[in-house]
Design a protein around this motif. Structure first.
Motif, short mmCIF file in Angstrom:
data_model
loop_
_atom_site.label_atom_id
_atom_site.label_comp_id
_atom_site.label_asym_id
_atom_site.label_seq_id
_atom_site.Cartn_x
_atom_site.Cartn_y
_atom_site.Cartn_z
N HIS A 172 75.05 63.31 53.46
CA HIS A 172 75.69 63.03 52.17
C HIS A 172 75.26 61.65 51.66
O HIS A 172 74.94 61.48 50.48
CB HIS A 172 77.21 63.10 52.31
CG HIS A 172 77.94 62.81 51.05
ND1 HIS A 172 77.90 63.67 49.97
CD2 HIS A 172 78.71 61.75 50.68
CE1 HIS A 172 78.63 63.15 48.99
NE2 HIS A 172 79.12 61.99 49.40
N ASP A 195 71.61 61.78 50.59
CA ASP A 195 71.49 62.48 49.31
C ASP A 195 71.86 61.57 48.15
O ASP A 195 71.16 61.53 47.13
CB ASP A 195 72.38 63.73 49.31
CG ASP A 195 72.20 64.56 48.05
OD1 ASP A 195 71.04 64.70 47.60
OD2 ASP A 195 73.21 65.06 47.53
N CYS A 196 72.92 60.81 48.30
CA CYS A 196 73.32 59.86 47.24
C CYS A 196 72.28 58.78 47.04
O CYS A 196 71.97 58.41 45.90
CB CYS A 196 74.67 59.23 47.59
SG CYS A 196 76.04 60.37 47.55
N GLN A 220 69.05 59.02 47.65
CA GLN A 220 67.87 59.60 47.02
C GLN A 220 68.09 59.82 45.53
O GLN A 220 67.18 59.61 44.73
CB GLN A 220 67.51 60.93 47.69
CG GLN A 220 66.87 60.77 49.03
CD GLN A 220 66.49 62.10 49.65
OE1 GLN A 220 66.89 63.16 49.18
NE2 GLN A 220 65.70 62.04 50.71
N GLN A 221 69.29 60.21 45.15
CA GLN A 221 69.57 60.40 43.73
C GLN A 221 69.57 59.07 42.98
O GLN A 221 69.10 58.99 41.84
CB GLN A 221 70.92 61.10 43.55
CG GLN A 221 70.90 62.55 43.93
CD GLN A 221 72.25 63.20 43.79
OE1 GLN A 221 73.22 62.57 43.37
NE2 GLN A 221 72.34 64.48 44.16
N GLN A 222 70.09 58.02 43.60
CA GLN A 222 70.15 56.72 42.93
C GLN A 222 68.78 56.04 42.84
O GLN A 222 68.46 55.44 41.83
CB GLN A 222 71.13 55.79 43.66
CG GLN A 222 72.57 56.19 43.50
CD GLN A 222 73.04 56.13 42.06
OE1 GLN A 222 72.70 55.21 41.33
NE2 GLN A 222 73.80 57.13 41.66
N THR A 223 68.00 56.12 43.92
CA THR A 223 66.71 55.42 43.92
C THR A 223 65.57 56.29 43.40
O THR A 223 64.56 55.76 42.94
CB THR A 223 66.35 54.96 45.34
OG1 THR A 223 66.26 56.09 46.21
CG2 THR A 223 67.37 53.97 45.87
N GLY A 224 65.71 57.62 43.49
CA GLY A 224 64.65 58.51 43.06
C GLY A 224 63.50 58.58 44.05
O GLY A 224 62.42 59.05 43.72
N SER A 278 62.23 59.26 48.33
CA SER A 278 62.63 59.92 49.57
C SER A 278 63.07 58.86 50.58
O SER A 278 62.61 57.73 50.56
CB SER A 278 61.48 60.74 50.15
OG SER A 278 60.40 59.91 50.45
N THR A 318 67.15 65.06 53.15
CA THR A 318 68.40 65.71 53.51
C THR A 318 68.18 66.98 54.32
O THR A 318 69.06 67.85 54.35
CB THR A 318 69.20 66.05 52.24
OG1 THR A 318 68.40 66.88 51.40
CG2 THR A 318 69.62 64.82 51.50
#
Length: 115
Positions: free
Chosen positions: A65, A68-69, A71-75, A77, A92
């Motif tokens: 989790h 995943d957060c 990766q979404q914030q930094t864009g 891997s 993930t």
């Protein structure tokens, strides 16, 4: 002349010092170490994420989790591993466990059917 406490001068026993001398030994409750994950970003920075879970399976859910957060914030891997281990995971993807025992693997190696 050595100094005496007021209780010693009056001939009374000091309850606290008597307890400290004769106290029962207490069992120490040890807490299990927290499971930590090492998160490595693309630029090389490393962060340690302490999990609240008690088992490794529950800790994987928390780590995934968090990854995943991130990766979404930094864009980008993210690579992670459990602290102290040399096996790294990318993103993930849930770590897989080898479910076959050694007997089953040996049987498949010697007697397995080839397609």
């Amino acid at each position: 002349m050595p100094q005496q406490s007021l209780a010693g001068l009056l001939g009374k026993k000091d309850v606290v010092t008597e307890y400290l001398v004769n106290r029962p030994s207490l069992e120490v409750i040890t807490r299990q170490k927290r499971i930590k994950a090492e998160i490595i970003f693309k630029d090389g920075t490393r962060r340690f994420f302490p999990c609240r879970a008690n088992t490794k399976e529950q800790a994987v859910d928390e780590i995934l989790h968090f990854v995943d957060c991130m990766q979404q914030q930094t864009g980008q891997s993210v690579v992670w591993c459990f602290a102290g281990e040399k096996k790294f995971y990318i993103g993930t993807n849930r770590p897989t466990t080898n479910t076959k025992g050694i007997r089953a693997r040996l049987f498949d190696y010697f007697f397995g059917l080839e397609d």
